[in-house]
Scaffold this active site. Sequence first.
Site, PDB file in Angstrom:
ATOM      1  N   ARG A  45       0.664  -1.388  -0.478  1.00 45.06           N
ATOM      2  CA  ARG A  45      -0.297  -0.047   0.044  1.00 45.06           C
ATOM      3  C   ARG A  45       0.841   1.247  -0.371  1.00 45.06           C
ATOM      4  O   ARG A  45       0.697   2.231   1.164  1.00 45.06           O
ATOM      5  CB  ARG A  45      -1.004   0.389   1.020  1.00 45.06           C
ATOM      6  CG  ARG A  45      -1.993  -0.715   1.023  1.00 45.06           C
ATOM      7  CD  ARG A  45      -3.091  -0.732   0.031  1.00 45.06           C
ATOM      8  NE  ARG A  45      -4.451  -1.814   0.192  1.00 45.06           N
ATOM      9  CZ  ARG A  45      -5.717  -1.030   0.943  1.00 45.06           C
ATOM     10  NH1 ARG A  45      -5.465  -0.382   1.757  1.00 45.06           N
ATOM     11  NH2 ARG A  45      -6.422  -2.219   0.669  1.00 45.06           N
ATOM     12  N   ARG A  87      -2.792   6.856   1.656  1.00 45.43           N
ATOM     13  CA  ARG A  87      -3.302   8.830   2.388  1.00 45.43           C
ATOM     14  C   ARG A  87      -2.314   8.830   3.076  1.00 45.43           C
ATOM     15  O   ARG A  87      -2.252  10.374   3.412  1.00 45.43           O
ATOM     16  CB  ARG A  87      -5.016   7.808   2.704  1.00 45.43           C
ATOM     17  CG  ARG A  87      -6.026   7.916   1.619  1.00 45.43           C
ATOM     18  CD  ARG A  87      -7.291   7.101   2.227  1.00 45.43           C
ATOM     19  NE  ARG A  87      -6.561   5.558   2.786  1.00 45.43           N
ATOM     20  CZ  ARG A  87      -7.803   4.886   2.913  1.00 45.43           C
ATOM     21  NH1 ARG A  87      -8.095   4.730   3.420  1.00 45.43           N
ATOM     22  NH2 ARG A  87      -6.890   3.326   3.565  1.00 45.43           N
ATOM     23  N   ARG A 122      -5.835  11.819  -5.805  1.00 48.59           N
ATOM     24  CA  ARG A 122      -7.326  11.800  -4.713  1.00 48.59           C
ATOM     25  C   ARG A 122      -8.485  11.908  -5.127  1.00 48.59           C
ATOM     26  O   ARG A 122      -9.747  11.875  -5.953  1.00 48.59           O
ATOM     27  CB  ARG A 122      -7.111  10.936  -3.754  1.00 48.59           C
ATOM     28  CG  ARG A 122      -8.694   9.978  -3.293  1.00 48.59           C
ATOM     29  CD  ARG A 122      -8.576   9.210  -3.334  1.00 48.59           C
ATOM     30  NE  ARG A 122      -9.150   8.413  -2.216  1.00 48.59           N
ATOM     31  CZ  ARG A 122     -10.572   8.638  -2.050  1.00 48.59           C
ATOM     32  NH1 ARG A 122     -10.899   9.582  -2.704  1.00 48.59           N
ATOM     33  NH2 ARG A 122     -11.271   7.928  -1.268  1.00 48.59           N
ATOM     34  N   ASP A 157      -7.187  -2.093  -7.695  1.00 47.43           N
ATOM     35  CA  ASP A 157      -7.633  -2.499  -6.951  1.00 47.43           C
ATOM     36  C   ASP A 157      -8.403  -4.161  -6.764  1.00 47.43           C
ATOM     37  O   ASP A 157      -7.625  -4.452  -7.896  1.00 47.43           O
ATOM     38  CB  ASP A 157      -9.236  -1.532  -5.812  1.00 47.43           C
ATOM     39  CG  ASP A 157      -9.797  -2.701  -4.474  1.00 47.43           C
ATOM     40  OD1 ASP A 157      -8.632  -2.688  -3.268  1.00 47.43           O
ATOM     41  OD2 ASP A 157     -10.072  -3.315  -3.762  1.00 47.43           O
ATOM     42  N   TYR A 205     -15.338 -10.670   0.374  1.00 45.85           N
ATOM     43  CA  TYR A 205     -16.122  -9.190   0.155  1.00 45.85           C
ATOM     44  C   TYR A 205     -17.375  -9.406  -0.734  1.00 45.85           C
ATOM     45  O   TYR A 205     -18.125  -9.108  -0.551  1.00 45.85           O
ATOM     46  CB  TYR A 205     -14.689  -8.669  -0.525  1.00 45.85           C
ATOM     47  CG  TYR A 205     -13.655  -8.368   0.106  1.00 45.85           C
ATOM     48  CD1 TYR A 205     -13.954  -7.260   1.502  1.00 45.85           C
ATOM     49  CD2 TYR A 205     -12.783  -8.855   0.288  1.00 45.85           C
ATOM     50  CE1 TYR A 205     -12.885  -6.747   1.669  1.00 45.85           C
ATOM     51  CE2 TYR A 205     -11.716  -8.574   0.681  1.00 45.85           C
ATOM     52  CZ  TYR A 205     -11.785  -7.355   1.941  1.00 45.85           C
ATOM     53  OH  TYR A 205     -10.400  -6.963   2.795  1.00 45.85           O
TER      54      TYR A 205
HETATM   55  O1  CP3 Z   1      -0.261   0.484  -3.276  1.00 50.76           O
HETATM   56  C1  CP3 Z   1      -0.575  -0.421  -3.586  1.00 50.76           C
HETATM   57  O2  CP3 Z   1      -0.603  -1.224  -2.553  1.00 50.76           O
HETATM   58  C2  CP3 Z   1      -1.003  -0.576  -5.287  1.00 50.76           C
HETATM   59  C3  CP3 Z   1      -3.011  -0.778  -4.934  1.00 50.76           C
HETATM   60  C4  CP3 Z   1      -3.390  -1.507  -3.343  1.00 50.76           C
HETATM   61  C5  CP3 Z   1      -4.820  -0.759  -3.523  1.00 50.76           C
HETATM   62  N1  CP3 Z   1      -5.621  -1.784  -2.820  1.00 50.76           N
HETATM   63  C6  CP3 Z   1      -4.850   0.352  -3.088  1.00 50.76           C
HETATM   64  C7  CP3 Z   1      -6.265   0.627  -2.131  1.00 50.76           C
HETATM   65  C8  CP3 Z   1      -3.528  -2.835  -3.917  1.00 50.76           C
HETATM   66  C9  CP3 Z   1      -1.788  -4.121  -3.845  1.00 50.76           C
HETATM   67  C10 CP3 Z   1      -4.524  -2.646  -3.180  1.00 50.76           C
HETATM   68  C11 CP3 Z   1      -5.018  -4.597  -2.403  1.00 50.76           C
HETATM   69  C12 CP3 Z   1      -6.369  -4.727  -1.878  1.00 50.76           C
HETATM   70  N2  CP3 Z   1      -7.049  -3.954  -1.522  1.00 50.76           N
HETATM   71  C13 CP3 Z   1      -6.800  -5.552  -1.098  1.00 50.76           C
HETATM   72  C14 CP3 Z   1      -4.885  -6.680  -0.533  1.00 50.76           C
HETATM   73  C15 CP3 Z   1      -4.040  -5.934   0.006  1.00 50.76           C
HETATM   74  C16 CP3 Z   1      -4.347  -6.157   1.631  1.00 50.76           C
HETATM   75  O3  CP3 Z   1      -4.307  -4.555   2.491  1.00 50.76           O
HETATM   76  O4  CP3 Z   1      -5.003  -6.950   2.242  1.00 50.76           O
HETATM   77  C17 CP3 Z   1      -7.356  -5.303  -0.377  1.00 50.76           C
HETATM   78  C18 CP3 Z   1      -7.878  -6.779   0.822  1.00 50.76           C
HETATM   79  C19 CP3 Z   1      -8.121  -4.163  -0.833  1.00 50.76           C
HETATM   80  C20 CP3 Z   1      -9.366  -4.603  -0.561  1.00 50.76           C
HETATM   81  C21 CP3 Z   1     -10.056  -2.791   0.087  1.00 50.76           C
HETATM   82  N3  CP3 Z   1      -9.719  -1.766  -1.110  1.00 50.76           N
HETATM   83  C22 CP3 Z   1     -10.253  -2.840   1.407  1.00 50.76           C
HETATM   84  C23 CP3 Z   1     -10.175  -3.445   2.170  1.00 50.76           C
HETATM   85  C24 CP3 Z   1     -10.418  -1.280   1.456  1.00 50.76           C
HETATM   86  C25 CP3 Z   1     -10.976   0.094   2.024  1.00 50.76           C
HETATM   87  C26 CP3 Z   1     -10.296  -0.312   3.511  1.00 50.76           C
HETATM   88  C27 CP3 Z   1      -9.109   1.548   3.330  1.00 50.76           C
HETATM   89  O5  CP3 Z   1      -7.484   0.483   3.421  1.00 50.76           O
HETATM   90  O6  CP3 Z   1      -9.218   2.142   2.785  1.00 50.76           O
HETATM   91  C28 CP3 Z   1      -9.605  -0.309  -0.160  1.00 50.76           C
HETATM   92  C29 CP3 Z   1      -9.367   0.671  -0.412  1.00 50.76           C
HETATM   93  C30 CP3 Z   1      -8.376   0.970  -0.857  1.00 50.76           C
HETATM   94  N4  CP3 Z   1      -6.878   0.210  -1.743  1.00 50.76           N
HETATM   95  C31 CP3 Z   1      -6.861   2.039  -0.517  1.00 50.76           C
HETATM   96  C32 CP3 Z   1      -5.776   2.384  -1.533  1.00 50.76           C
HETATM   97  C33 CP3 Z   1      -4.834   3.324  -1.957  1.00 50.76           C
HETATM   98  C34 CP3 Z   1      -7.501   3.746   0.236  1.00 50.76           C
HETATM   99  C35 CP3 Z   1      -8.855   4.432  -0.739  1.00 50.76           C
HETATM  100  C36 CP3 Z   1      -8.475   6.005  -0.892  1.00 50.76           C
HETATM  101  O7  CP3 Z   1      -8.094   6.283  -0.875  1.00 50.76           O
HETATM  102  O8  CP3 Z   1      -9.511   6.173   0.246  1.00 50.76           O
END
Ligand code: CP3
Length: 344
Positions: free
Chosen positions: A25, A29, A38, A75, A152
Amino acid sequence: MTNQKPLLKALRGESATAPPVWIMRQAGRYLPEYRAIRSRAGDFLSLCYTPELAAEASLQPVRRFGFDATILFSDILLVAQALGSDLEFSDGRGPCLSRISTPSDVDGLRSADSVPSCLQPIYETLRILLRDQPANATLIGFAGSPWTVATYMISGGNMRGQEPAVKFLDHQRTAFHRLIDRLVDATIIHLSEQIKSGAEVVKLFDTWAGRLNGADFDDFVVQPNNRIIDAVKSEFPEVPIILFPRHAGRRYADFAAANVVDCLAIDQTVDPDWAAKRLQPTTCVQGNLDPSLLVSGGQPLVDATLQLVNSLSGGPHVFNLGHGITPDARIENVELMVTTVRSS
Ligand code: CP3
């Protein structure tokens, strides 16, 4: 030269004095430039589907910290969306999806063949990144593993956790198998398209692997991941694959013994000394600094970083966190971590 990139060398099994480093990640943020882009995109999904902006978000942390990897900004839930789930991300509540609650919901999903056309913008992002990333960085594509994406799709988001999926699996096992099969096919297609578009490495995120055990772990974690890995390897034998079966505990050793992946990403509950003994002889190990140290920083961060590098210095290691960086992490702590790894 491509084959001299530090991350690719580690994934091929070479150890180095200072391991390559990136963080899960890494675009997110905690970075002011991410928050700016964003808000320019409007919402998270528009950011994912606008290649120029998604590429910029991917590159921001690579430029700022000099990481060894560029991970595609996207994502894991976009595959669910391509299969027909309605998907939204709302601030503060995370993802929200239409729920799969009956066998006919499973049968109503689109075929895996709809993935390439629905996810074209993602592949375009990769083409931009391959062109624009720094020469020593390696481009990582990724997908969620079938079990994790299914949790999910069945729960409709992340508020109810994995219990709805476990219930579905217990009561509708045949339909659950069909859902997993559909996700296996979609994931193979999605990863193959990413590789054709420039991904030099791919990673599978099985974030909720640790929720299953025994035969369920075999059927829904080991088998689907192995089917995807086998299919991708047979088409692209030279592309390294990283697997993150989070909270798999001692079962990490089964993946190492089966010798199917190039690298196992370990969460922070895994003892690095155990990983050195049990995993590193057959695979590269990625991980596993506690992400909360990037919030608190200071000497404990430096000590833990050095100790981790040292524990895994006897074999191939990719320095990373045990899970994603959190929005309250401090930039100067990420800088301190990178400097400490590089001067180790
Ligand atoms: O920088 C990176 O790692 C690349 C992009 C990336 C994102 N999500 C962007 C993201 C990657 C590789 C993921 C994987 C992801 N997404 C996983 C597996 C990895 C892990 O963390 O366990 C999972 C379970 C998700 C599903 C997901 N996406 C959730 C549950 C959420 C909400 C929780 C949160 O962290 O906000 C997201 C949103 C998300 N995916 C954000 C980002 C940068 C935040 C979104 C925002 O800008 O508000």
